[in-house]
Design a protein around this motif. Structure first.
Motif, mmCIF file in Angstrom:
data_model
loop_
_atom_site.group_PDB
_atom_site.id
_atom_site.type_symbol
_atom_site.label_atom_id
_atom_site.label_comp_id
_atom_site.label_asym_id
_atom_site.label_seq_id
_atom_site.Cartn_x
_atom_site.Cartn_y
_atom_site.Cartn_z
ATOM 1 N N GLY A 1 0.837 -1.189 0.000
ATOM 2 C CA GLY A 1 0.000 0.000 0.000
ATOM 3 C C GLY A 1 0.873 1.240 0.000
ATOM 4 N N THR A 2 0.383 2.311 -0.591
ATOM 5 C CA THR A 2 1.155 3.544 -0.696
ATOM 6 C C THR A 2 1.106 4.339 0.601
ATOM 7 N N TYR A 3 2.016 5.300 0.720
ATOM 8 C CA TYR A 3 2.042 6.264 1.822
ATOM 9 C C TYR A 3 2.012 5.577 3.197
ATOM 10 N N GLY A 4 2.765 4.485 3.311
ATOM 11 C CA GLY A 4 2.912 3.844 4.607
ATOM 12 C C GLY A 4 1.766 2.967 5.031
ATOM 13 N N VAL A 5 0.836 2.642 4.131
ATOM 14 C CA VAL A 5 -0.296 1.796 4.506
ATOM 15 C C VAL A 5 0.203 0.424 4.952
ATOM 16 N N GLN A 6 0.993 -0.231 4.120
ATOM 17 C CA GLN A 6 1.618 -1.483 4.527
ATOM 18 C C GLN A 6 2.827 -1.760 3.646
ATOM 19 N N MET B 1 -3.942 10.547 7.604
ATOM 20 C CA MET B 1 -3.632 10.516 6.180
ATOM 21 C C MET B 1 -4.665 9.646 5.485
ATOM 22 N N SER B 2 -5.161 10.114 4.350
ATOM 23 C CA SER B 2 -6.166 9.348 3.614
ATOM 24 C C SER B 2 -6.053 9.641 2.129
ATOM 25 N N SER B 3 -6.623 8.742 1.315
ATOM 26 C CA SER B 3 -6.631 8.899 -0.139
ATOM 27 C C SER B 3 -7.734 8.047 -0.728
ATOM 28 N N ASN B 4 -8.213 8.457 -1.913
ATOM 29 C CA ASN B 4 -9.189 7.652 -2.652
ATOM 30 C C ASN B 4 -8.540 6.462 -3.353
ATOM 31 N N GLY B 5 -7.188 6.475 -3.443
ATOM 32 C CA GLY B 5 -6.465 5.392 -4.097
ATOM 33 C C GLY B 5 -6.087 5.716 -5.522
ATOM 34 N N TYR B 6 -4.967 5.133 -5.980
ATOM 35 C CA TYR B 6 -4.474 5.423 -7.337
ATOM 36 C C TYR B 6 -5.067 4.485 -8.377
ATOM 37 N N ILE B 7 -5.545 3.312 -7.931
ATOM 38 C CA ILE B 7 -6.328 2.416 -8.775
ATOM 39 C C ILE B 7 -7.446 1.861 -7.897
ATOM 40 N N ASN B 8 -8.302 1.043 -8.467
ATOM 41 C CA ASN B 8 -9.436 0.505 -7.719
ATOM 42 C C ASN B 8 -8.959 -0.244 -6.472
ATOM 43 N N ASN B 9 -9.662 -0.004 -5.361
ATOM 44 C CA ASN B 9 -9.435 -0.701 -4.096
ATOM 45 C C ASN B 9 -8.037 -0.468 -3.524
ATOM 46 N N THR C 1 -5.862 6.495 7.695
ATOM 47 C CA THR C 1 -5.043 6.115 8.847
ATOM 48 C C THR C 1 -4.996 7.248 9.868
ATOM 49 N N TYR C 2 -4.939 6.870 11.148
ATOM 50 C CA TYR C 2 -4.860 7.819 12.254
ATOM 51 C C TYR C 2 -3.763 7.374 13.229
ATOM 52 N N ASN C 3 -3.018 8.338 13.757
ATOM 53 C CA ASN C 3 -2.008 8.073 14.782
ATOM 54 C C ASN C 3 -2.121 9.108 15.894
ATOM 55 N N ILE C 4 -1.893 8.666 17.119
ATOM 56 C CA ILE C 4 -1.705 9.597 18.226
ATOM 57 C C ILE C 4 -0.588 9.028 19.095
ATOM 58 N N PHE C 5 0.310 9.898 19.561
ATOM 59 C CA PHE C 5 1.515 9.423 20.232
ATOM 60 C C PHE C 5 1.942 10.414 21.307
ATOM 61 N N TYR C 6 2.446 9.860 22.428
ATOM 62 C CA TYR C 6 2.972 10.686 23.519
ATOM 63 C C TYR C 6 4.332 10.140 23.954
ATOM 64 N N ALA D 1 3.602 6.249 24.856
ATOM 65 C CA ALA D 1 2.362 5.527 24.572
ATOM 66 C C ALA D 1 1.843 5.984 23.219
ATOM 67 N N GLY D 2 1.241 5.073 22.472
ATOM 68 C CA GLY D 2 0.740 5.434 21.158
ATOM 69 C C GLY D 2 -0.382 4.528 20.696
ATOM 70 N N TYR D 3 -1.155 5.030 19.715
ATOM 71 C CA TYR D 3 -2.270 4.281 19.143
ATOM 72 C C TYR D 3 -2.335 4.575 17.649
ATOM 73 N N SER D 4 -2.518 3.522 16.862
ATOM 74 C CA SER D 4 -2.623 3.654 15.410
ATOM 75 C C SER D 4 -3.857 2.906 14.923
ATOM 76 N N ASP D 5 -4.564 3.500 13.956
ATOM 77 C CA ASP D 5 -5.768 2.897 13.384
ATOM 78 C C ASP D 5 -5.682 3.030 11.868
ATOM 79 N N LYS D 6 -5.710 1.881 11.171
ATOM 80 C CA LYS D 6 -5.616 1.880 9.712
ATOM 81 C C LYS D 6 -6.767 1.086 9.114
#
Length: 685
Positions: free
Chosen positions: A120-125, A235-243, A248-253, A268-273
């Motif tokens: 995935g692009t932009y750090g998705v995976q 960070m979010s995107s509609n994607g460069y091709i289908n699907n 993604t969301y991050n919060i960190f301390y 401490a941190g939390y990530s949601d993708k």
């Protein structure tokens, strides 16, 4: 194949003069203060006197590169020029800000010896490996704490902080189980954040093609003896091709507190993708989807003067929901896959100085646990899946890892020798103890040139996916043994105010190497311990910084080159490999940083890659043939206007719109532009 398809059928001080007083976290984590770079490890003090030269800070406008004078207070009297037998590189904040990238994964694409394969692009995976290893063989740390995922290395870079909030990235090339513990098989990468001494607020907003939105905010707040850093991003995107859309969301301390008994460090941190996973794990079903959540926390204390102690505790939870069909599932599809891993760790590091040199010792306890509806042995009672209605875990597995470390370093004029070992016990191995020794040697040939050599043994434990996954296209193997390796390395390093150069050769003998293999397209992918894989590699790098030669106003700032070659020879040759044998054979990176006009600058990155191995080529979800990976060139560009508090930038990835494949059948994105602005509000101390 690593993803799962549900199927019921199957205080010594090192001073680097004239480096503007930066502190680097290896020695902070290991109770040394250093004013240059090295890799941080939270669970073992490295007694080898690391010279740990940083990558030349090619983008920093006010750095002095004179590294000729180095004072080391590691003995009763200072000695010059600490000697290290490892290659350690650092990408600093100023370099990150100027680089034409938008994620940690993109940045690592240009590091010497590092292989990033992005699904995935932009750090998705993305999968990360070092020196021809697999993505399960690289240890990932966050501020010196191990955050690697025991389910699968695919999740190792699910880090709860964005690229635009980190201080630097530190990379160790090569194995060192005796230093970092199990799974530091081919290298280690440490991601570093740092609470600032001054109160400020930073905001970074970028928008781009394909509906890209990249929002970042961070703050440093100091209250008495407590310094705090907090960051949030989306960070979010509609994607460069289908699907290929993502959100993604991050919060960190990250906080540091000075107390009378010692210094506390906690994070401490939390990530949601959530992201469309087009052909991630098989092109046969391209409409896949995945959602992951990562929660992480750690606390560490530094205490002691003559005998130094650093106890630490950490916890990481990772939740994963994988959907083979995002919508319109096949009639035979029985449901999604759910997994949750919990990792708990305790470690104690200690070291002292004597007339015989420096002695370090430590211990680590690590508990790795998984609950799943696919992986592991059958549970006695089912467990509800957190956050999912009507879903339950029916399977699971737990294992315990205990490691003891010892290391000693001798200083003999121009010669330095460090030797040690790790004793390791894994509950899955029938109470068997194993010893992994290592030796590092270095010799100073001149004021600017030194030679080094090393010998290290290492191991990598099977992931829970390796052991237990069986599905429509894969079959696990619960009898897998740990991978083991012996690595020999030798090289030279040259340093001057304007020039930094390195050359290294390594030979690795891997035993019982784990990979997903099959004999032909008609067979399932299955995990196996391959008999033996031998790896020979060469790494070359050179950086020329013009400032010491031409002063501040010359338009050229930096030219860099790094090249890595790796050759694998396998003991068994009648298999198609899904991972281990798909290493980068050649990787060449060219860097150029220059001024355009006054505060307007440009940063260019050019990369050539040639990969071994092949992939299963599909057309319209139908298998066609086994296809070899084609070599390719990529160029990224960033043009930016920068003042002391503001940067306005234009980033263009894949400038020449190159078509290429680097991970299975997945088409990689073409040219992708984004524009943004970053501003820092300073509020004083």
């Amino acid at each position: 194949m690593k993803k799962l398809f549900n199927n019921h059928k199957r205080a010594d001080v090192l001073h680097f003069r004239r480096w503007n007083g930066h502190g680097y976290s290896l020695f902070q984590a290991l109770k040394k203060q250093v004013h240059i770079a090295a890799l941080a490890v939270g669970y073992l003090y490295v007694s080898l006197p690391q010279e740990a030269y940083a990558q030349t800070d090619s983008l920093k406008l006010n750095t002095d590169y004179n590294l000729d004078e180095i004072e080391v207070s590691a003995q009763r009297a200072p000695v010059t020029y600490s000697q290290a037998a490892r290659i350690i590189s650092v990408i600093e904040r100023e370099q990150i800000e100027a680089a034409p990238v938008s994620s940690i994964q993109d940045l690592l694409e240009y590091a010497m010896g590092v292989d990033i394969r992005q699904r995935g692009t932009y750090g998705v995976q993305a999968d990360v490996s070092v020196r021809g290893g697999s993505f399960d063989q690289t240890l990932i740390l966050l501020n010196g704490i191990n955050i690697s995922d025991p389910q699968t290395g695919h999740h190792n870079l699910n880090v709860p902080v964005s690229l635009k909030s980190i201080k630097r990235i530190e990379i160790l090339n090569g194995p060192s189980a005796r230093v970092y513990g199990p799974n530091a098989f081919s290298g280690a990468i440490n991601i570093v954040t740092e609470p600032g001494a001054e109160n400020n607020l930073g905001v970074d907003v970028a928008l781009g093609e394909h509906g890209l939105r990249d929002l970042n905010a961070s703050a440093n707040v100091k209250t008495g003896k407590l310094t705090n850093f907090i960051a949030a991003s989306n960070m979010s995107s509609n994607g460069y091709i289908n699907n290929t859309d993502f959100d993604t969301y991050n919060i960190f301390y990250h906080g540091k507190l000075k107390t009378e008994p010692g210094d506390l460090d906690f994070q401490a941190g939390y990530s949601d993708k959530a992201f469309g996973a087009n052909s991630f794990y098989t092109p046969k079903y391209p409409n896949q989807f995945e959602a992951t959540k990562t929660t992480f926390a750690s606390v560490k204390m530094t205490t002691g003067e003559k005998l130094h102690f650093t106890p630490a505790a950490y916890w990481r939870r990772h939740q994963d929901r994988f959907e083979l069909f995002r919508d319109s599932p096949a009639s035979w599809y029985s449901g999604h896959n759910y997994h949750m891993t919990d990792v708990f760790g305790l470690n104690l590091n200690s070291w002292f100085q004597s007339t015989l040199g420096r002695t370090a010792f430590g211990a680590e306890f690590r508990s790795e646990n998984i609950w799943s509806n696919v992986l592991g042995e059958t549970l006695g009672d089912s467990i509800k899946v957190p956050g999912e209605s009507g879903q339950y875990f029916y399977k699971g597995h737990s294992r315990t890892i205990i490691s003891y470390f010892g290391e000693h370093t001798l200083y003999l004029n121009k010669f330095t020798a460090s030797f040690g070992a790790m004793a390791n016990w894994i509950s899955d191995l029938d109470n068997e103890w194993n010893i992994y020794p290592g030796v590092d040697l270095s010799y100073k040939l001149s004021e600017r040139l030194k030679a080094y050599a090393s010998f290290n043994k290492s191991l990598r434990m099977p992931t829970f996916t390796d052991l237990y996954y069986s599905g429509p296209t894969n079959e696990g193997n619960a009898d897998l043994k740990p991978e083991r390796s012996t690595t020999y390395e030798a090289g030279v390093k040259y340093r001057s105010p304007a020039v930094k150069a390195e050359a290294a050769y390594y030979h690795r003998i891997g035993k019982d190497m784990i990979d997903w293999v099959r004999e032909s397209e008609e067979f399932l992918w299955e995990t196996r311990n391959l008999t033996e894989i031998k790896s020979d590699g060469l790494e070359l790098s050179a950086d020329l910084n013009f400032r010491p030669l031409t002063g501040e106003h010359f338009f050229l700032k930096h030219i860099g080159l790094n090249y890595a070659f790796n050759s694998l020879k396998k003991g068994e040759s009648n298999y198609f490999s899904n991972y281990v044998l798909d290493n980068l054979k050649h990787k060449l990176v060219l860097s150029l940083d220059h001024a355009i006009w006054k505060n307007l600058h440009a940063s260019w990155k050019v990369r050539y890659q040639e990969r071994n191995g092949s992939y299963s080529r599909f057309e319209d979800a139908v298998y066609v043939e086994e296809a070899s990976y084609e070599p390719f060139w990529l160029t990224d560009l960033k043009v930016y206007y920068k003042t002391s508090s503001t940067q306005v930038y234009l980033t263009i990835a894949n400038l020449f719109d190159q078509d290429y494949v680097d991970m299975g059948n997945l088409e990689q994105p073409g040219r992708w532009m984004n524009v943004g602005i970053r501003h820092q509000f300073d509020f004083g101390k």
